[in-house]
Design a protein around this motif. Sequence first.
Motif, PDB file in Angstrom:
ATOM      1  N   GLY A  37     -28.753  57.480 -46.767  1.00  0.00           N
ATOM      2  CA  GLY A  37     -28.023  58.678 -46.373  1.00  0.00           C
ATOM      3  C   GLY A  37     -28.410  59.881 -47.220  1.00  0.00           C
ATOM      4  O   GLY A  37     -28.542  61.000 -46.712  1.00  0.00           O
ATOM      5  N   ILE A  38     -28.597  59.666 -48.530  1.00  0.00           N
ATOM      6  CA  ILE A  38     -29.039  60.742 -49.412  1.00  0.00           C
ATOM      7  C   ILE A  38     -30.460  61.186 -49.046  1.00  0.00           C
ATOM      8  O   ILE A  38     -30.754  62.383 -48.999  1.00  0.00           O
ATOM      9  CB  ILE A  38     -28.945  60.304 -50.885  1.00  0.00           C
ATOM     10  N   VAL A  39     -31.329  60.219 -48.785  1.00  0.00           N
ATOM     11  CA  VAL A  39     -32.697  60.554 -48.356  1.00  0.00           C
ATOM     12  C   VAL A  39     -32.646  61.338 -47.039  1.00  0.00           C
ATOM     13  O   VAL A  39     -33.363  62.333 -46.864  1.00  0.00           O
ATOM     14  CB  VAL A  39     -33.562  59.281 -48.212  1.00  0.00           C
ATOM     15  N   GLY A  40     -31.795  60.917 -46.125  1.00  0.00           N
ATOM     16  CA  GLY A  40     -31.659  61.613 -44.845  1.00  0.00           C
ATOM     17  C   GLY A  40     -31.114  63.018 -45.005  1.00  0.00           C
ATOM     18  O   GLY A  40     -31.559  63.949 -44.331  1.00  0.00           O
ATOM     19  N   MET A  56     -35.878  67.012 -39.735  1.00  0.00           N
ATOM     20  CA  MET A  56     -34.474  67.188 -39.363  1.00  0.00           C
ATOM     21  C   MET A  56     -33.982  66.022 -38.508  1.00  0.00           C
ATOM     22  O   MET A  56     -32.908  65.470 -38.760  1.00  0.00           O
ATOM     23  CB  MET A  56     -34.283  68.506 -38.616  1.00  0.00           C
ATOM     24  N   VAL A  57     -34.781  65.617 -37.533  1.00  0.00           N
ATOM     25  CA  VAL A  57     -34.386  64.519 -36.647  1.00  0.00           C
ATOM     26  C   VAL A  57     -34.344  63.200 -37.415  1.00  0.00           C
ATOM     27  O   VAL A  57     -33.374  62.430 -37.302  1.00  0.00           O
ATOM     28  CB  VAL A  57     -35.345  64.428 -35.431  1.00  0.00           C
ATOM     29  N   ILE A  58     -35.367  62.930 -38.211  1.00  0.00           N
ATOM     30  CA  ILE A  58     -35.384  61.692 -38.991  1.00  0.00           C
ATOM     31  C   ILE A  58     -34.237  61.694 -39.993  1.00  0.00           C
ATOM     32  O   ILE A  58     -33.609  60.663 -40.240  1.00  0.00           O
ATOM     33  CB  ILE A  58     -36.754  61.495 -39.670  1.00  0.00           C
ATOM     34  N   ILE A  61     -31.046  60.786 -38.202  1.00  0.00           N
ATOM     35  CA  ILE A  61     -31.052  59.345 -37.906  1.00  0.00           C
ATOM     36  C   ILE A  61     -30.771  58.547 -39.180  1.00  0.00           C
ATOM     37  O   ILE A  61     -29.978  57.599 -39.164  1.00  0.00           O
ATOM     38  CB  ILE A  61     -32.380  58.926 -37.258  1.00  0.00           C
ATOM     39  N   LEU A  62     -31.407  58.935 -40.296  1.00  0.00           N
ATOM     40  CA  LEU A  62     -31.179  58.227 -41.567  1.00  0.00           C
ATOM     41  C   LEU A  62     -29.722  58.335 -42.019  1.00  0.00           C
ATOM     42  O   LEU A  62     -29.179  57.397 -42.608  1.00  0.00           O
ATOM     43  CB  LEU A  62     -32.092  58.781 -42.660  1.00  0.00           C
ATOM     44  N   MET A  63     -29.085  59.465 -41.768  1.00  0.00           N
ATOM     45  CA  MET A  63     -27.694  59.626 -42.180  1.00  0.00           C
ATOM     46  C   MET A  63     -26.715  58.882 -41.282  1.00  0.00           C
ATOM     47  O   MET A  63     -25.609  58.583 -41.711  1.00  0.00           O
ATOM     48  CB  MET A  63     -27.323  61.112 -42.211  1.00  0.00           C
ATOM     49  N   SER A  64     -27.111  58.573 -40.057  1.00  0.00           N
ATOM     50  CA  SER A  64     -26.128  58.030 -39.120  1.00  0.00           C
ATOM     51  C   SER A  64     -26.366  56.589 -38.669  1.00  0.00           C
ATOM     52  O   SER A  64     -25.423  55.949 -38.197  1.00  0.00           O
ATOM     53  CB  SER A  64     -26.053  58.924 -37.890  1.00  0.00           C
ATOM     54  N   ALA A  85     -41.864  56.986 -42.314  1.00  0.00           N
ATOM     55  CA  ALA A  85     -42.216  57.941 -41.262  1.00  0.00           C
ATOM     56  C   ALA A  85     -42.121  59.367 -41.780  1.00  0.00           C
ATOM     57  O   ALA A  85     -42.931  60.225 -41.412  1.00  0.00           O
ATOM     58  CB  ALA A  85     -41.302  57.754 -40.051  1.00  0.00           C
ATOM     59  N   LEU A  86     -41.139  59.631 -42.644  1.00  0.00           N
ATOM     60  CA  LEU A  86     -41.053  60.959 -43.263  1.00  0.00           C
ATOM     61  C   LEU A  86     -42.306  61.271 -44.067  1.00  0.00           C
ATOM     62  O   LEU A  86     -42.798  62.394 -44.062  1.00  0.00           O
ATOM     63  CB  LEU A  86     -39.848  61.027 -44.204  1.00  0.00           C
ATOM     64  N   TYR A  87     -42.793  60.275 -44.770  1.00  0.00           N
ATOM     65  CA  TYR A  87     -43.948  60.480 -45.639  1.00  0.00           C
ATOM     66  C   TYR A  87     -45.253  60.602 -44.850  1.00  0.00           C
ATOM     67  O   TYR A  87     -46.049  61.501 -45.088  1.00  0.00           O
ATOM     68  CB  TYR A  87     -44.058  59.342 -46.649  1.00  0.00           C
TER      69      TYR A  87
END
Length: 91
Positions: A37-40, A56-58, A61-64, A85-87
């Motif tokens: 969640g922190i990473v998101g 923003m989209v990833i 998704i990471l937060m939810s 995927a972010l990286y």
Amino acid sequence: MPDSQTLNAVMSSYGVSGLFGPGGFNWWNLLAGTIFGIVGWYAFWHGKKEKSWRPMVIGIILMSYTFFVGSTLWVTVIGVVLTAALYFWRD
């Protein structure tokens, strides 16, 4: 840490049942959800600052996603894949 049967017995004396054990509360799931969640949140913040939709989209998704996935293994696997995927999926 006490086993799930003991925790359920203690909690049932307070009128709460079924939080611990299979399908219930799990400390590792909470920890993994907090970390991803922190990473998101950071990915969303960075994507908003840079006006880039991918992070923003990833980030959203990471937060939810941890609210919909119950298994700690799958929370971790999905979180690692989305963080990778972010990286790798940068502009």
